[in-house]
Design a protein around this motif. Structure first.
Motif, PDB file in Angstrom:
ATOM      1  N   GLY A 114       0.275  -1.582   0.201  1.00 45.82           N
ATOM      2  CA  GLY A 114      -0.340  -0.416   0.255  1.00 45.82           C
ATOM      3  C   GLY A 114       0.973   1.049  -0.150  1.00 45.82           C
ATOM      4  N   THR A 115       2.130   1.034  -0.053  1.00 44.79           N
ATOM      5  CA  THR A 115       3.227   1.920  -0.340  1.00 44.79           C
ATOM      6  C   THR A 115       2.668   3.791  -1.365  1.00 44.79           C
ATOM      7  OG1 THR A 115       4.562   1.236   1.176  1.00 44.79           O
ATOM      8  CG2 THR A 115       4.891   3.509  -0.144  1.00 44.79           C
ATOM      9  N   SER A 116       2.121   2.643  -2.264  1.00 50.08           N
ATOM     10  CA  SER A 116       2.165   2.705  -3.575  1.00 50.08           C
ATOM     11  C   SER A 116       0.752   2.388  -4.066  1.00 50.08           C
ATOM     12  CB  SER A 116       2.979   3.296  -4.451  1.00 50.08           C
ATOM     13  OG  SER A 116       3.288   1.939  -5.059  1.00 50.08           O
ATOM     14  N   TRP A 117      -0.248   2.875  -4.795  1.00 49.21           N
ATOM     15  CA  TRP A 117      -1.211   2.256  -5.533  1.00 49.21           C
ATOM     16  C   TRP A 117      -1.385   2.945  -6.781  1.00 49.21           C
ATOM     17  CZ3 TRP A 117      -4.870  -0.707  -2.854  1.00 49.21           C
ATOM     18  CH2 TRP A 117      -4.738  -2.082  -1.558  1.00 49.21           C
ATOM     19  N   VAL A 118      -1.694   1.834  -7.885  1.00 48.73           N
ATOM     20  CA  VAL A 118      -2.090   2.141  -9.710  1.00 48.73           C
ATOM     21  C   VAL A 118      -3.403   2.284  -9.389  1.00 48.73           C
ATOM     22  CG1 VAL A 118      -1.429   1.044 -11.537  1.00 48.73           C
ATOM     23  CG2 VAL A 118       0.170   1.146  -9.439  1.00 48.73           C
ATOM     24  N   GLN A 119      -3.241   2.686  -9.963  1.00 55.44           N
ATOM     25  CA  GLN A 119      -5.087   2.645 -10.638  1.00 55.44           C
ATOM     26  C   GLN A 119      -5.395   2.491 -11.874  1.00 55.44           C
ATOM     27  OE1 GLN A 119      -7.960   6.145  -9.901  1.00 55.44           O
ATOM     28  NE2 GLN A 119      -8.222   6.596 -11.832  1.00 55.44           N
ATOM     29  N   ILE A 120      -6.488   1.430 -12.093  1.00 55.13           N
ATOM     30  CA  ILE A 120      -7.041   0.756 -13.072  1.00 55.13           C
ATOM     31  C   ILE A 120      -8.370   0.856 -13.873  1.00 55.13           C
ATOM     32  CG2 ILE A 120      -6.976  -1.190 -14.558  1.00 55.13           C
ATOM     33  CD1 ILE A 120      -4.297  -0.823 -13.873  1.00 55.13           C
ATOM     34  N   ASP A 121      -8.180   1.599 -15.087  1.00 55.89           N
ATOM     35  CA  ASP A 121      -9.355   1.948 -15.805  1.00 55.89           C
ATOM     36  C   ASP A 121      -9.999   0.646 -16.555  1.00 55.89           C
ATOM     37  OD1 ASP A 121     -12.154   2.681 -17.378  1.00 55.89           O
ATOM     38  OD2 ASP A 121     -11.233   4.709 -17.142  1.00 55.89           O
ATOM     39  N   LEU A 122     -10.959  -0.263 -16.221  1.00 49.75           N
ATOM     40  CA  LEU A 122     -11.748  -0.835 -16.712  1.00 49.75           C
ATOM     41  C   LEU A 122     -12.421  -0.888 -17.490  1.00 49.75           C
ATOM     42  CD1 LEU A 122     -10.860  -2.522 -14.545  1.00 49.75           C
ATOM     43  CD2 LEU A 122     -12.384  -3.781 -14.273  1.00 49.75           C
ATOM     44  N   HIS A 123     -13.333   0.506 -18.616  1.00 52.19           N
ATOM     45  CA  HIS A 123     -13.845   0.499 -19.201  1.00 52.19           C
ATOM     46  C   HIS A 123     -13.300   0.394 -19.784  1.00 52.19           C
ATOM     47  CE1 HIS A 123     -15.655   4.236 -16.480  1.00 52.19           C
ATOM     48  NE2 HIS A 123     -16.276   4.044 -17.000  1.00 52.19           N
ATOM     49  N   ASN A 124     -12.454   0.229 -21.101  1.00 51.18           N
ATOM     50  CA  ASN A 124     -11.777  -0.695 -22.166  1.00 51.18           C
ATOM     51  C   ASN A 124     -12.288  -1.921 -22.365  1.00 51.18           C
ATOM     52  OD1 ASN A 124     -10.612   1.839 -22.920  1.00 51.18           O
ATOM     53  ND2 ASN A 124      -8.328   1.301 -22.042  1.00 51.18           N
ATOM     54  N   TYR A 125     -12.268  -2.447 -21.009  1.00 51.10           N
ATOM     55  CA  TYR A 125     -12.880  -3.998 -20.760  1.00 51.10           C
ATOM     56  C   TYR A 125     -14.401  -4.237 -20.498  1.00 51.10           C
ATOM     57  CZ  TYR A 125      -7.500  -3.777 -19.722  1.00 51.10           C
ATOM     58  OH  TYR A 125      -6.404  -3.717 -19.687  1.00 51.10           O
ATOM     59  N   LEU A 126     -15.098  -3.021 -21.036  1.00 51.18           N
ATOM     60  CA  LEU A 126     -16.545  -3.244 -20.317  1.00 51.18           C
ATOM     61  C   LEU A 126     -17.283  -2.792 -21.618  1.00 51.18           C
ATOM     62  CD1 LEU A 126     -16.164  -2.375 -16.659  1.00 51.18           C
ATOM     63  CD2 LEU A 126     -16.367  -4.815 -17.766  1.00 51.18           C
ATOM     64  N   PRO A 127     -18.132  -3.262 -21.537  1.00 52.07           N
ATOM     65  CA  PRO A 127     -19.581  -2.161 -22.303  1.00 52.07           C
ATOM     66  C   PRO A 127     -18.932  -0.414 -22.055  1.00 52.07           C
ATOM     67  CG  PRO A 127     -20.508  -4.349 -22.141  1.00 52.07           C
ATOM     68  CD  PRO A 127     -19.403  -3.849 -20.690  1.00 52.07           C
ATOM     69  N   ALA A 128     -19.727   0.132 -23.149  1.00 53.31           N
ATOM     70  CA  ALA A 128     -19.206   1.683 -22.540  1.00 53.31           C
ATOM     71  C   ALA A 128     -19.948   2.397 -21.826  1.00 53.31           C
ATOM     72  CB  ALA A 128     -19.919   2.291 -24.053  1.00 53.31           C
ATOM     73  N   ASP A 129     -21.290   1.957 -20.912  1.00 48.73           N
ATOM     74  CA  ASP A 129     -21.843   2.527 -20.077  1.00 48.73           C
ATOM     75  C   ASP A 129     -21.087   2.235 -18.740  1.00 48.73           C
ATOM     76  OD1 ASP A 129     -22.616  -0.407 -20.169  1.00 48.73           O
ATOM     77  OD2 ASP A 129     -24.792  -0.138 -19.698  1.00 48.73           O
ATOM     78  N   THR A 130     -21.172   3.074 -17.398  1.00 52.62           N
ATOM     79  CA  THR A 130     -20.734   3.068 -15.933  1.00 52.62           C
ATOM     80  C   THR A 130     -20.904   1.714 -15.284  1.00 52.62           C
ATOM     81  OG1 THR A 130     -19.610   5.505 -17.013  1.00 52.62           O
ATOM     82  CG2 THR A 130     -19.141   4.123 -14.316  1.00 52.62           C
ATOM     83  N   VAL A 131     -20.465   1.260 -14.461  1.00 44.00           N
ATOM     84  CA  VAL A 131     -20.762   0.568 -13.680  1.00 44.00           C
ATOM     85  C   VAL A 131     -19.971   0.528 -12.398  1.00 44.00           C
ATOM     86  CG1 VAL A 131     -21.271  -1.376 -15.105  1.00 44.00           C
ATOM     87  CG2 VAL A 131     -18.954  -1.407 -14.224  1.00 44.00           C
ATOM     88  N   ASP A 132     -20.792   0.306 -11.050  1.00 42.12           N
ATOM     89  CA  ASP A 132     -19.532   0.620 -10.642  1.00 42.12           C
ATOM     90  C   ASP A 132     -19.030  -1.831  -9.239  1.00 42.12           C
ATOM     91  OD1 ASP A 132     -20.092   3.130  -9.967  1.00 42.12           O
ATOM     92  OD2 ASP A 132     -21.730   2.791  -8.818  1.00 42.12           O
TER      93      ASP A 132
END
Length: 454
Positions: free
Chosen positions: A139-157
């Motif tokens: 947890g010293t550093s955290w990387v943020q990965i956006d999954l929109h490229n792997y999912l349909p266009a609409d946003t999910v949580d």
């Protein structure tokens, strides 16, 4: 009109002031029990409270986490090392059991809903807006990965994450119905997603998109066998899905018809499962989900999280409620982390203890259920006072054992008149001996705040 004593009014006034920011009760959203330990924690959403228990849920102390962003989840790897998941994806960490906390991640997504560590090095946080956070350095550093490229266009949580080793893991998602600017309902068919990673979270594949259920909990036993829980937010129908091929295919498991909209899942010893959700739902399986049975929660509120230290010791966080068990869920006991409603006096050698005074829903509009244990000494009285200390309603009853008693209060006084919205106090009294609390040689009291809204 009967009134409380002056010293009791002062005490009530102090209580009102101390609770002014918690008018609608504490919404406990996350809980954690350290493996093979009696040390546990709960955190609140809509406020920034964290409580620690050292005896499995019986007694609690408040811990200070210096944040203004409320909590969604808490996770402990052992009795010392833990992390929280907050709004705006802030993450806090402790190495001393919560005596002190320091921040690790300042934000990114709109919230971090669940946090999970495989060991002290590798950790992941499921987040809103189709984002996952991952760390490979404690947890010293955290990387943020956006999954929109792997999912349909609409946003999910995303609502939960489970990894079985450093590389292979799963996340689940859902989305509540929303209205667009024209008032049209969006996402009304459900937004259940199951995604899988084989490279530690750097990339993901979509394994399932459901058009009926949202998914809130996921647990995997190994690289092949796992479970997902969720439900339909229109019908409150619950679901449990099971896979034995790493998520390539999923089968629905048979669960009790009374189960409602499941919000969290726990797996212990490879085949013992608990799932919790709406209307106080707790379901349990001892055989990997081949059969599920209901466990009695005694409440009718939403349960958001469940965690077990081993096959016997468990903790549940819910809306204005915390439950614990020490027998695998055969008995769930209501506990009060705040300590604000503990009895104000005790009698020497008085073994009987009135406990578990709870009011739900709280706040309420039409009626609220008041539940507590009976007094085997014979007599109990329940009184309801307004914020000025005036008695507005009383219930008197004789009991012969310590079985749970349930009363319904409809927001009216003893004359049947509707009371004004506001804060009220439910006071439970029991005598040690004698036909009434006043005639005995002492007694026992608990106090609970109730909010009436219109």
């Amino acid at each position: 009109m009967e009134r409380l004593e002056i010293k009791e009014i002062i005490a009530l006034s102090a209580l009102v002031l101390s609770l002014i920011s918690f008018t609608f009760g504490n919404n406990y959203h996350g809980c954690a029990l350290a493996p093979n330990s009696n040390h546990g924690w709960v955190v609140t959403i809509e406020s920034t409270l964290c409580y620690h228990t050292w005896d499995g849920g019986v007694h609690w102390e408040q811990q200070n986490i210096p944040t203004t962003r409320d909590f969604f989840d808490i996770f402990f790897l052992d009795s010392l090392r833990g992390w929280t998941a907050n709004r705006l994806a802030m993450i806090w960490h402790t190495d001393d059991g919560g005596a002190s906390w320091r921040w690790q991640n300042l934000g990114g997504a709109k919230f971090a809903t669940r946090i999970f560590f495989l060991d002290y090095t590798f950790g992941w946080a499921a987040c809103g807006e189709a984002i996952v956070l991952l760390t490979t350095d404690s947890g010293t550093s955290w990387v943020q990965i956006d999954l929109h490229n792997y999912l349909p266009a609409d946003t999910v949580d995303f609502y939960d994450v489970s990894f079985v080793n450093e590389l292979k893991g799963w996340m689940v998602a859902g989305r509540y119905p929303e209205l667009d600017t024209a008032g049209n309902v969006l996402f009304k068919q459900g937004q259940g997603y199951i995604v899988h990673s084989e490279d530690g979270g750097d990339s993901w594949v979509l394994q399932r998109r459901d058009t009926y259920y949202d998914f809130f909990g996921v647990k995997f036993k190994d690289e092949l066998e796992g479970w997902v829980v969720g439900g339909n937010d229109s019908t409150m129908e619950a679901c449990v899905l099971h896979t034995t091929d790493g998520g390539q295919t999923w089968q629905a498991q048979s669960i009790p018809a009374q189960a409602k909209y499941l919000r969290a899942l726990e797996l212990i010893d490879g085949n013992k499962l608990w799932a919790v959700g709406r209307n106080g739902t707790i379901i349990y399986s001892s055989n990997g989900g081949n059969t599920w049975t209901l466990q009695t929660s005694g409440v009718d509120t939403t349960l958001f999280d469940v965690d077990f230290a081993d096959s016997l010791r468990g903790l549940i966080a819910g809306n204005d409620i915390v439950l614990y068990t020490q027998d695998g869920g055969r008995n769930w006991i209501i506990t009060d982390p705040t300590g604000l409603f503990e009895p104000k006096s005790r009698i020497s050698n008085f073994e009987f203890r009135i406990s578990n005074l709870i009011c739900y829903p709280n706040p309420f509009t039409a009626k609220t259920t008041i539940r507590f244990n009976g007094n085997p000494k014979g007599f109990s009285v329940l009184k309801i006072y307004n914020s000025a200390g005036e008695l507005v309603k009383s219930f008197s009853l004789t009991t012969k054992n310590q079985q749970p008693i349930t009363l319904i209060w409809d927001g009216r006084d003893d004359r049947g008149k509707e009371l004004a919205p506001g804060i009220y106090f439910c006071q439970l009294q029991a005598s040690r001996i004698g036909p009434s609390p006043e005639s005995g040689s002492g007694g026992y009291q608990q106090l609970r705040k109730i909010t009436l809204i219109k």
